[in-house]
Design an enzyme around this catalytic site. Sequence first.
Site, PDB file in Angstrom:
ATOM      1  N   ASP A  73       0.927  -1.215   0.009  1.00 51.12           N
ATOM      2  CA  ASP A  73      -0.088  -0.100  -0.011  1.00 51.12           C
ATOM      3  C   ASP A  73       0.899   1.131  -0.008  1.00 51.12           C
ATOM      4  O   ASP A  73       1.088   1.918   0.914  1.00 51.12           O
ATOM      5  CB  ASP A  73      -0.714  -0.014   1.269  1.00 51.12           C
ATOM      6  CG  ASP A  73      -1.958   1.083   1.262  1.00 51.12           C
ATOM      7  OD1 ASP A  73      -1.833   1.874   0.301  1.00 51.12           O
ATOM      8  OD2 ASP A  73      -2.587   1.343   2.418  1.00 51.12           O
ATOM      9  N   LEU A  74       1.348   1.602  -1.121  1.00 50.83           N
ATOM     10  CA  LEU A  74       2.151   2.889  -1.292  1.00 50.83           C
ATOM     11  C   LEU A  74       1.312   4.023  -1.703  1.00 50.83           C
ATOM     12  O   LEU A  74       1.558   5.225  -2.077  1.00 50.83           O
ATOM     13  CB  LEU A  74       3.445   2.733  -2.166  1.00 50.83           C
ATOM     14  CG  LEU A  74       4.313   1.579  -1.658  1.00 50.83           C
ATOM     15  CD1 LEU A  74       5.513   1.356  -2.623  1.00 50.83           C
ATOM     16  CD2 LEU A  74       4.933   2.023  -0.155  1.00 50.83           C
ATOM     17  N   LYS A  75      -0.159   3.525  -2.030  1.00 51.94           N
ATOM     18  CA  LYS A  75      -1.106   4.624  -2.867  1.00 51.94           C
ATOM     19  C   LYS A  75      -0.338   5.377  -3.795  1.00 51.94           C
ATOM     20  O   LYS A  75      -0.235   6.803  -3.746  1.00 51.94           O
ATOM     21  CB  LYS A  75      -1.637   5.415  -1.733  1.00 51.94           C
ATOM     22  CG  LYS A  75      -2.353   4.833  -0.786  1.00 51.94           C
ATOM     23  CD  LYS A  75      -3.489   5.588   0.275  1.00 51.94           C
ATOM     24  CE  LYS A  75      -3.988   4.772   1.312  1.00 51.94           C
ATOM     25  NZ  LYS A  75      -2.844   4.024   2.192  1.00 51.94           N
ATOM     26  N   SER A 130     -11.065   6.494   3.879  1.00 57.05           N
ATOM     27  CA  SER A 130     -11.711   6.045   5.471  1.00 57.05           C
ATOM     28  C   SER A 130     -11.956   7.488   5.989  1.00 57.05           C
ATOM     29  O   SER A 130     -12.747   7.554   6.945  1.00 57.05           O
ATOM     30  CB  SER A 130     -11.348   4.972   6.041  1.00 57.05           C
ATOM     31  OG  SER A 130      -9.855   5.000   6.213  1.00 57.05           O
ATOM     32  N   VAL A 184     -11.704  -0.233   9.981  1.00 65.00           N
ATOM     33  CA  VAL A 184     -12.268  -1.000  10.901  1.00 65.00           C
ATOM     34  C   VAL A 184     -11.457  -0.811  12.249  1.00 65.00           C
ATOM     35  O   VAL A 184     -10.413  -0.856  12.360  1.00 65.00           O
ATOM     36  CB  VAL A 184     -12.137  -2.356  10.490  1.00 65.00           C
ATOM     37  CG1 VAL A 184     -13.158  -3.212  11.575  1.00 65.00           C
ATOM     38  CG2 VAL A 184     -13.108  -2.375   9.343  1.00 65.00           C
ATOM     39  N   GLY A 188     -13.071   3.831  13.643  1.00 70.58           N
ATOM     40  CA  GLY A 188     -14.541   3.746  14.036  1.00 70.58           C
ATOM     41  C   GLY A 188     -15.464   2.942  13.252  1.00 70.58           C
ATOM     42  O   GLY A 188     -16.694   2.868  13.595  1.00 70.58           O
ATOM     43  N   PRO A 191     -16.471  -3.872  12.835  1.00 74.85           N
ATOM     44  CA  PRO A 191     -16.230  -5.134  12.023  1.00 74.85           C
ATOM     45  C   PRO A 191     -17.676  -5.519  11.377  1.00 74.85           C
ATOM     46  O   PRO A 191     -18.585  -5.555  12.198  1.00 74.85           O
ATOM     47  CB  PRO A 191     -15.647  -6.126  12.973  1.00 74.85           C
ATOM     48  CG  PRO A 191     -15.304  -5.478  14.124  1.00 74.85           C
ATOM     49  CD  PRO A 191     -16.059  -4.019  14.240  1.00 74.85           C
TER      50      PRO A 191
END
Length: 244
Positions: A73-75, A130, A184, A188, A191
Amino acid sequence: MDPPAVGEAVKRVIVALDPARRGDVDRLLDMARLVCGVGAGIKVGLPMLALGGSEALAEAARLCKGGGLRVLDLKLADIGYIMRLAAESLSRGFDAAIAHAFVGYEGGLVELKKTLDGLGARLVLVVSMSHPGSREVLDPCLDKLLAVARRVEPWGVVAPATRPEVVARVRETLPTTVILSPGVGAQGGKPGDAICLGGADYEIVGRMVAGSPDPVSALRGVAEYIAARCPEKLLHSSTGNGPS
Ligand code: NUP
């Protein structure tokens, strides 16, 4: 033995391993091996690269080999040429790499996708985030970002567990694309919000599991919670694009 729905649910949870300080790197790498044998896989990104170097990224991928999805995940958000260089040097050993959809197709994501294809890795595009700030720019552009995703045809997209209604919109537009949902726990999201309410395939959980003194129990706890909320969704995937 776990009830069937819990066994399914735990294979829908990806653990994000983000060290906050250099001293966390080895602990999180040990955790990679542990949680990969139990959950859906791991995700590592800039904190692991910054504090552990490219060796730590490679080690995380190696420790998880054969045990689940390994997501980098290096976006990425650059011109295609630069994303290609980054992917070629950092994404070996990973099953999937995350980039921003807003980069667009021509001269950008089309090149990254080709590079990842050559490396045997899958592309995941961020179409919404998120954190609350996603509402400022990304979410008003969601339709456009989804149009980019339709054109690029990535294996997966990222949509927020903190806003399951956004996940549901993404699911409606991209019925067969894998959805990975972070947010998650620490951010906030509850799940199961993304899977049960939004139709996501995977929930990504970081601090709630990785920050626990007993990460495997914490991971199982997340799975039990999801399984109790929507066992039917887990046993009969509506999209058929869940874990393979
Ligand atoms: O929109 C996003 N939100 C998000 O938190 C896209 C992400 N890739 N993430 C990642 O998910 C973030 O980089 C972190 O690795 C993980 C969430 O961690 P936590 O808040 O559960 O600790």
